[in-house]
Design an enzyme around this catalytic site. Structure first.
Site, mmCIF file in Angstrom:
data_model
loop_
_atom_site.group_PDB
_atom_site.id
_atom_site.type_symbol
_atom_site.label_atom_id
_atom_site.label_comp_id
_atom_site.label_asym_id
_atom_site.label_seq_id
_atom_site.Cartn_x
_atom_site.Cartn_y
_atom_site.Cartn_z
ATOM 1 N N ASN A 197 0.869 -1.180 0.000
ATOM 2 C CA ASN A 197 0.000 0.000 0.000
ATOM 3 C C ASN A 197 0.907 1.231 0.000
ATOM 4 O OD1 ASN A 197 -1.796 2.051 0.512
ATOM 5 N ND2 ASN A 197 -2.376 1.345 2.570
ATOM 6 N N LYS A 256 0.136 4.216 -0.350
ATOM 7 C CA LYS A 256 -0.533 5.403 0.220
ATOM 8 C C LYS A 256 -0.308 6.620 -0.694
ATOM 9 C CE LYS A 256 -0.315 3.298 4.718
ATOM 10 N NZ LYS A 256 -0.322 3.446 6.177
ATOM 11 N N HIS A 296 -9.717 1.293 4.540
ATOM 12 C CA HIS A 296 -8.469 1.508 5.287
ATOM 13 C C HIS A 296 -8.731 2.474 6.445
ATOM 14 C CE1 HIS A 296 -4.406 2.733 6.281
ATOM 15 N NE2 HIS A 296 -4.019 1.599 5.724
ATOM 16 N N GLU A 342 -7.114 4.894 7.537
ATOM 17 C CA GLU A 342 -6.885 6.311 7.227
ATOM 18 C C GLU A 342 -8.107 6.911 6.542
ATOM 19 O OE1 GLU A 342 -3.138 5.651 5.281
ATOM 20 O OE2 GLU A 342 -2.307 5.076 7.208
ATOM 21 N N GLU A 361 -5.771 -4.906 10.415
ATOM 22 C CA GLU A 361 -4.791 -3.851 10.676
ATOM 23 C C GLU A 361 -5.148 -3.110 11.958
ATOM 24 O OE1 GLU A 361 -2.645 -2.700 6.744
ATOM 25 O OE2 GLU A 361 -4.306 -1.334 7.080
ATOM 26 N N GLY A 394 2.043 2.416 10.774
ATOM 27 C CA GLY A 394 2.994 3.509 10.647
ATOM 28 C C GLY A 394 3.697 3.875 11.936
ATOM 29 N N SER A 430 2.975 -1.896 10.408
ATOM 30 C CA SER A 430 4.417 -1.949 10.704
ATOM 31 C C SER A 430 5.034 -3.315 10.406
ATOM 32 C CB SER A 430 4.688 -1.538 12.155
ATOM 33 O OG SER A 430 4.313 -0.184 12.349
#
Ligand code: PGA
Length: 258
Positions: free
Chosen positions: A9, A11, A94, A96, A166, A172, A213
């Site tokens: 991904n 991003k 996701h 985010e 996730e 991150g 991560s």
């Protein structure tokens, strides 16, 4: 058997020319690794460049979002019909997008159905945030998300979906979930809910990735777990060597069983 799947991904990183270079840097080595499904998910505007680089290889392309309508007056959005010409996969839900664009389970559910309707394989993200984790609400949150985002899917449709577990606090941050925790949430929360909704055979057949991560150093331990069928890789997918190494480890750990 569940074929392992590693997806990068990217991003909101890389210009079209940078994306072309990064894909080219990975192409030969990724192509040499068998037994693992490999997916690159660049930003929309980079997709044509990356598609050109991986054309004729076993490397697939995924988008990072879609709008759940085939076409129309939705300024700034991209439809599944458009994606279908260049992509096989699409990341949906996701964290985010949930956090910054207020996507909820029912909207994500519409996106999942739209992707399936147009022949795209959705990679659907679920996961609890830090506060929920600390409050012991992981099971409640994750099972609620699974029920919400897969509402109304047929068994056949569910079999085509990939899930990414996730935990939001791991994304991150450099702090991945332990392999035992990832395996437990997937095996004791996600699969049982799938079993309840779609039957045990579907629950055992659906692939569930871990994301958050994950890198070359910790991927072996995670992938060795029975319920972890692959990875959704953010930061580490932007480094060609690192991403290739994770795919290599997936092939070594899971490939023979796939
Ligand atoms: P990360 O991102 O690997 O950088 O934690 C994973 C993701 O958000 O999909």
């Amino acid at each position: 058997m569940r074929v392992p799947i590693i997806a990068g991904n990217w991003k909101m990183n890389k210009t079209p020319s940078e994306a072309r270079r990064l894909a080219a840097e990975m192409r030969e080595e990724l192509e040499r690794i068998a037994g693992v499904e490999k997916v690159l998910c660049p930003p929309f505007i980079d997709i044509p460049a990356v598609a050109e680089v991986v054309q004729g290889t076993s490397i697939a392309i995924g988008a990072q979002n879609l709008f759940p309508a085939p076409s129309g007056a939705y300024t700034g959005e991209i439809s599944p019909v458009m994606l279908k010409e260049l992509c096989q996969f699409v990341i949906l839900g996701h964290s985010e997008r949930r956090a910054y664009f207020h996507e909820d389970d029912s909207f994500i559910n519409r996106k999942v159905l739209a992707a399936l309707e147009h022949g795209l394989t959705p990679i659907v993200c679920v996961g609890e945030n830090l506060e929920q984790n600390r409050a012991g609400k992981t099971e409640e949150v994750v099972s609620g998300q699974v029920r919400g985002v897969f509402n109304g899917l047929s068994r056949e449709q569910m079999l085509r979906v990939v899930i990414a577990y996730e935990p939001v606090w791991a994304i991150g941050t450099g702090l991945a979930a332990t392999a035992a925790d990832a395996d437990r949430v997937i095996g004791q929360v996600i699969r049982p809910v799938l079993s309840d909704l779609f039957g045990e055979d579907v629950a055992q057949a659906v692939r569930v990735q871990y994301g958050g991560s994950m890198n070359a150093a910790n991927s072996r331990e995670l992938l060795e777990r029975e319920n972890v069928d692959g990875g959704l890789i953010g930061g580490a997918s932007l480094k060609a060597n690192e991403f290739v190494e994770i795919v290599r480890i997936a092939a070594a750990v899971k490939g023979c069983k796939g």
